[in-house]
Write an enzyme that holds these catalytic residues in place. Structure first.
Site, PDB file in Angstrom:
ATOM      1  N   LYS A  81      25.356  21.375  14.695  1.00 34.44           N
ATOM      2  CA  LYS A  81      25.602  19.929  14.702  1.00 34.44           C
ATOM      3  C   LYS A  81      26.070  19.522  16.101  1.00 34.44           C
ATOM      4  CE  LYS A  81      28.175  16.692  11.708  1.00 34.44           C
ATOM      5  NZ  LYS A  81      29.111  16.636  10.548  1.00 34.44           N
ATOM      6  N   SER A 156      27.480  14.234   6.710  1.00 35.72           N
ATOM      7  CA  SER A 156      27.031  13.857   8.027  1.00 35.72           C
ATOM      8  C   SER A 156      26.321  14.982   8.785  1.00 35.72           C
ATOM      9  CB  SER A 156      28.219  13.385   8.876  1.00 35.72           C
ATOM     10  OG  SER A 156      29.139  14.446   9.070  1.00 35.72           O
ATOM     11  N   SER A 180      30.714  16.425   4.193  1.00 35.53           N
ATOM     12  CA  SER A 180      29.644  16.405   5.194  1.00 35.53           C
ATOM     13  C   SER A 180      28.902  17.721   5.385  1.00 35.53           C
ATOM     14  CB  SER A 180      30.196  15.936   6.543  1.00 35.53           C
ATOM     15  OG  SER A 180      30.409  14.555   6.534  1.00 35.53           O
TER      16      SER A 180
END
Lengths: 471, 76
Positions: A81, A156, A180
């Site tokens: 990420k 996310s 997330s």
């Protein structure tokens, strides 16, 4: 050949590289080929530099040939990420505001993965500043679900979910403040570990909410996940919230029997808003676990749990607003509309209410632990409350009425962050729309090992994690 | 009309107490009741559970105390 290499699990490719049956260059090339082939359609790659990646892989191969094995992940290509800082390299955090941000230090997670020998070959797209559960991003690309690109990935950690499921990479680190890691793991059909608060160092990873943020791995299998947590968990003197408790041998724990392990099944709260189709698949996973030897025990969840979803949101918005206030004031137009709106809502929080929400945590955790872990080793609950929605129907700009479902999406996930507990998300089937769904195993603090043991037993008797969304 | 006056009141409050610009682009801040609706009532209802001496840092200690005994070792 490349397809076969990409199909290997992280554990398999690590062993194959170590045995010199497959080179790191071959493994990296397989990932790069798939990124080139599927990356544009999936919109999950923020940046990749093939020449740099292949050079790192060639170095890893040369080191191995010289008898220098850095660690258990030697030569294994990973990607993360886009919020894990690496000194000198852009870390965009899914935002316009940090699109050119070059940190001066490297995150503890990346340092430890580097030390274990892993390669870091790409940055993966994410929700703007990690604030959002569906995966939508108004200012950067919104990743697509490889099972059907009309559907959300969950957020996310949207890029990691998409990239790992599509076999573009063997594993990735995400972050989890309210779900997330678990939402994209569930929506994309991969394994996600949200560790205990303090199990992994948060140093030099983008913060959202200091009191709730956790960093954990997303992989295709439980064993892969255990390998990545093994390489990264443990005390970091430069993150004062990281725990000094020792890290168990997760890989050894995987093979232990689950006979007699007590799994708690909630009698209230967690299933209340869960759609029947999802609930049926989640409950069916209990049959597999029972066949593997676990004992099921009913658990009554204390009433205080009903406050935890909202308190998690309040803490996240307030701590997020305190971090972002300068940009909210000076660059409001550079935020996506939803992010600005959610983040700035924290500016209204009375300090007394924020502190009360934090002061209540020990009492609510003690009550929860006594009720759940007094009778069970692990709690089994859903992740999502609905089948995976489409990107169009969950776009709040076009469909503001979906807000209520988005708020409710955290029903089963945000309480676990508020309580600081570890949770392993595992795929357990597909709903009628062809998209995956999953369940969570929630453990006592710092007992990720038991979650891996139970998850591995479940995975051994099912084939969900072996299914491939695209060729 | 109510929404407009509410938005104006929120903008004024944010300017006065948080230094936010009086002209905010886009949709402006979310009405806090939208994302944390009822939180005041929830917290009010739990105030009786709050020990006078409790503080946030006790949470980390409790996480540690609830860890498996084999990890806590001599500290168990």
């Amino acid at each position: 050949m490349n397809q076969d290499i990409a199909d290997l699990t992280l554990r398999q490719i690590a062993e194959a590289i170590d045995d010199k049956k497959i080179s790191s260059v071959e493994a990296t090339q397989a990932c790069l080929d798939r990124m080139a082939r599927h990356g544009p359609a999936l919109d999950c790659i923020a940046d990749v530099e093939p020449e740099t990646a292949l050079a790192a892989a060639a170095t890893a191969d040369a080191e191995l040939a010289a008898g220098d094995r850095r660690g258990p992940l030697h030569g294994v290509p990973l990607a993360h990420k886009d919020m894990y800082y690496r000194a000198g390299r852009i870390s965009g955090c899914g935002s316009k505001i940090r699109a050119d941000f070059r940190p001066t230090e490297t995150s503890a997670i990346l340092e430890r993965l580097d030390a274990a020998g892993a390669l870091d070959i790409a940055r993966l797209n994410m929700v703007e500043f990690a604030l959002g559960v569906t995966g939508h991003n108004d200012v950067m690309p919104t990743p697509r679900n490889p099972w059907n690109t009309d559907y959300i990935t969950g957020g996310s950690s949207s890029g990691p979910g998409s990239a790992v499921a599509a076999r573009l990479i063997y594993g990735a680190f995400g972050s989890d403040t309210g779900g997330s890691i678990r939402f994209p793991a569930s929506c994309c059909g991969v394994v996600g570990m949200k560790p205990t608060y303090g199990r992994t160092s948060r140093r030099a990873a983008m913060p959202l909410s200091h009191s709730l943020d956790t960093l954990g791995p997303m992989t295709r299998t439980v064993a892969d996940n255990a390998l990545l947590l093994q390489a990264t968990a443990g005390h970091d003197p430069r993150d004062p919230t990281s725990s000094r408790l020792p890290v168990p041998d997760y890989m050894a724990e995987l093979e232990r029997s689950v006979g007699g392990l007590k799994i708690g099944v909630p009698e209230n709260y967690f299933y209340d808003p869960v759609e029947d189709e999802v609930a049926a698949l989640v409950r069916a996973s209990l049959d597999v676990l029972t066949a593997a030897g676990v004992e099921l025990t009913p658990v009554t969840i204390p009433g205080s749990i009903t406050a935890t979803n909202a308190m998690n949101s309040l803490i996240t918005a307030t701590e997020g607003a305190s971090l972002h206030q300068k940009w909210l004031q000076e660059r409001p137009g550079d935020y996506g509309r939803q992010t600005f709106s959610r983040m700035s809502s924290g500016l209204y929080t009375p300090a007394t209410r924020y502190l009360q929400a934090l002061r209540l945590r020990p009492a609510i955790l003690a009550e929860f632990a006594e009720a759940v872990f007094g009778v069970a080793d692990v709690l089994h609950i859903p992740v999502m409350i609905d089948p995976v929605p489409t990107i169009a129907e969950s776009d709040l700009a076009a469909n503001p009425g979906f807000l209520e479902r988005i708020t409710a999406m955290g029903h089963c996930t945000r309480p676990i962050n508020y309580l600081g507990l570890p949770s392993l998300t595992l795929p357990c089937g597909f709903t009628a729309n062809g998209l995956p769904t999953a369940f969570q195993l929630v453990g006592r603090p710092f007992d990720e090992a038991t979650l891996y043991r139970a998850g591995h037993a479940y995975e051994r008797d099912t084939d969900w994690t072996a299914r491939r969304p695209i060729s | 009309m109510d929404n407009v006056s509410n938005r104006a009141a929120m903008t004024t409050w944010l300017h006065r107490y948080q230094g936010m610009p009086e002209t905010i682009t886009g949709d402006g801040p979310t009405d806090p009741s939208r994302t944390t609706g009822g939180i005041g009532d929830l917290l009010q209802a739990r105030l009786g559970d709050l020990d006078f001496d409790s503080e946030p840092a006790q949470f980390l200690r409790l996480l540690h105390d609830l860890a498996p005994v084999e990890l806590r070792g001599d500290d168990a």
